[in-house]
Design an enzyme around this catalytic site. Structure first.
Site, PDB file in Angstrom:
ATOM      1  N   LYS A 119      37.805  45.432 -36.896  1.00  0.00           N
ATOM      2  CA  LYS A 119      39.170  45.916 -36.650  1.00  0.00           C
ATOM      3  C   LYS A 119      40.152  44.838 -37.068  1.00  0.00           C
ATOM      4  O   LYS A 119      39.869  43.653 -36.933  1.00  0.00           O
ATOM      5  CB  LYS A 119      39.364  46.214 -35.157  1.00  0.00           C
ATOM      6  CG  LYS A 119      40.563  47.086 -34.866  1.00  0.00           C
ATOM      7  CD  LYS A 119      40.276  48.538 -35.142  1.00  0.00           C
ATOM      8  CE  LYS A 119      41.482  49.405 -34.949  1.00  0.00           C
ATOM      9  NZ  LYS A 119      41.130  50.825 -35.062  1.00  0.00           N
ATOM     10  N   SER A 376      36.210  58.266 -44.062  1.00  0.00           N
ATOM     11  CA  SER A 376      36.310  56.971 -44.759  1.00  0.00           C
ATOM     12  C   SER A 376      34.984  56.646 -45.442  1.00  0.00           C
ATOM     13  O   SER A 376      34.948  56.098 -46.544  1.00  0.00           O
ATOM     14  CB  SER A 376      36.650  55.853 -43.767  1.00  0.00           C
ATOM     15  OG  SER A 376      38.034  55.795 -43.559  1.00  0.00           O
TER      16      SER A 376
END
Ligand code: NAD
Length: 489
Positions: A119, A376
């Site tokens: 992240k 994704s």
């Protein structure tokens, strides 16, 4: 008029949490470790964040220099690349970034997406900067990350999250290309790009679409539905949604337009707009884009007490904004029978315990919002193959459809109605294939969660089951690498 019970809230919205976001995620792993009978040392390895980098970089803005702070946290690298959203927001910090990276590892594991978890975050108030300034800041941040290997098609691949979209992803891809022009897989350095810049149709709305598929799947199973006490069928269910950004808007739009749920409240930063007959999601979004809030929306009643609306009477609550919105201070007052975690970490560990005791059903974040990383994955694969999905077989499928249709019409001596005819002979578009892959992922993951509960009487909630699946898969990977003891069944 829709009722909201106004309670006295302190400045922290009555939060009585004793642990941080990251500690809360780790406690969820501990709970699942106990249930799964996993070696506690293995759990330690799984919980540890592999690496986190903090970057401070200067950008000259309006004749003065401003220093920005950003993070990239890599939680797991048992599969590569490590994948995760890049968040641009005022409150971003290291604890939050590490917690979100860990959620990514578990999310990829339960959906069988062969990525590690990561992240990124940049602490910034986007509203204070022009588009040109945002482009400059994003490019500088991307440059700092890429030259250290924290943006790379093989190792670290960011995607959109709160405060970022295809626009930032396209800037990042372009920055990477100027740094590494010889990398033949440069398009795969980031996902969620604009379609005309190497993106894939269906990625923008993928997380919201995945929320819809998750709900549809839940409603397909009467025995699951009975746990929530909701009536059959999605149509007519009264839904409250928090956050009308990318995820919230698409979830609300698809659910109201295609499944005929009633969106009776939309909570945004400046308050809540309510309409018991159902809000027009598209119009609210338009109003939000024009005015920056929901106040003054003509199709509903406005209240500034947004947080209170989480507690209003409804069937389904979809938090799609920030983490820790349902906490120890308000969990007792939630009236929804079903919570679908479109956001990451919207229910704290303590609130989760309270809601479980109260029998409120939760579709957890690591399952419910996995649509984004699923598509994704499709985009990354497409970028590496340098070819759009369906290019080889679309016309072949059309020809085969025409052959079947011709044979059928010959045998029956009847013509198929025009609508059916078009459907039979149509070859799948790339968007059809993306949606089909996403739907399949959401269905099969839910079925695995159900099977885990059926096989293990100690588990009675979807979150624990989802974590058990994820940590078992991670434990197996770490065992294969020789890092931990063999996992037990
Ligand atoms: P976004 O920035 O597009 O939208 C967030 C929305 O929430 C905005 O409309 C904002 O005004 C609103 N908001 C912010 N603070 C609020 C508050 N206190 N009360 C009510 N509304 C508030 O972000 P997004 O991409 O839609 O992400 C939302 C959540 O979904 C985040 O938790 C994110 O991590 C998660 N998520 C996003 C994706 C993705 O593909 N974008 C994928 C998985 C999970």
């Amino acid at each position: 008029m829709t009722d909201i019970a106004y309670r006295e809230h302190d400045v922290n919205n009555n939060r009585q949490e004793s642990m941080s976001f990251l500690e809360g995620v780790e406690r969820m792993v501990d709970r699942a470790t106990l249930v799964a009978g996993l070696d506690p040392d293995t759990a330690k390895v799984i919980k540890a964040c592999d690496a986190v980098i903090q970057i401070k970089f200067p950008v000259r803005i309006r004749h003065s220099v401003k220093v920005f702070t950003g993070w990239w946290a890599v939680h797991s690298t048992h599969r590569l690349p490590a994948k995760g959203g890049l968040r641009f927001a005022r409150h971003v910090n290291q604890d939050e970034t590490e917690a979100l990276a860990a959620l990514m590892s578990y999310k990829c594991a339960i959906t069988d997406i062969p990525f590690g978890g990561a992240k990124g975050g940049l602490r910034i108030d986007c509203a204070r900067y022009s588009v040109d300034e945002m482009r400059e800041i994003t490019r500088r941040f991307a440059q700092e990350l890429a030259r250290r290997g924290f943006i790379n098609p093989a190792t670290n691949v960011p995607a959109p999250d709160m405060g970022t979209s295809y626009r930032e992803m396209s800037w990042i891809a372009d920055t990477y290309k100027t740094l590494f022009p010889e990398d033949v897989n440069q398009d795969a350095c980031v996902t969620g790009k604009a379609v005309e810049r190497g993106g894939i149709p269906g990625r923008t709305e993928a997380t919201g679409k995945g929320v819809q598929y998750a709900l549809q799947e839940f409603f397909r199973h009467p025995e699951e539905l009975s746990k929530s006490g909701l009536d059959d069928g999605l149509a007519g269910q009264r839904v409250v949604i928090q956050g009308l950004g990318n995820v919230g808007y698409h979830a609300a739009k698809f659910l109201s337009e295609e499944d005929k749920v009633k969106i009776i409240a939309i909570i945004e930063r400046d308050g809540v707009v309510l309409n018991e007959d159902g809000l027009n999601v598209h119009d609210v979004r338009q109003h939000l884009a024009e005015t920056g809030g929901v106040k003054g929306f003509p199709g509903g009643e406005y209240s500034e007490h947004g947080a209170d609306a989480l507690e209003m009477d409804c069937d389904i609550l979809i938090p799609a904004a920030l983490e820790s919105q349902i906490h120890a201070g308000n969990a007792m007052h939630i009236k929804a029978r079903l919570i679908v975690e479109a956001a990451n970490g919207p229910v704290t560990y303590e609130a989760d315990e309270i809601l479980r005791d109260r029998g409120v059903v939760i579709l957890p974040d690591i399952y419910a919002n996995a649509g984004g990383v699923t598509v994704s994955y499709f985009e990354w694969t497409r970028n590496l193959s340098h070819m759009r999905f369906g290019r080889l077989q679309r016309r072949f499928d059309e020809l085969r459809g025409m052959t079947y249709l011709g044979a059928l019409e010959n045998m029956t001596e009847k013509q198929a109605p025009p609508g059916l005819r078009t459907e039979i002979v149509r070859g799948a578009s790339e968007l059809d294939l993306v949606r089909s892959g996403l739907d399949d992922t959401m269905r099969s993951t839910f079925q695995e969660i159900r099977d885990t509960i059926k096989r293990n009487p100690a588990i009675n909630d979807y979150r624990t089951a989802a974590y058990v699946i994820a940590i078992r898969k991670l434990a197996q990977s770490y065992y294969d690498l020789g890092l931990v003891a063999p996992p037990t069944e």
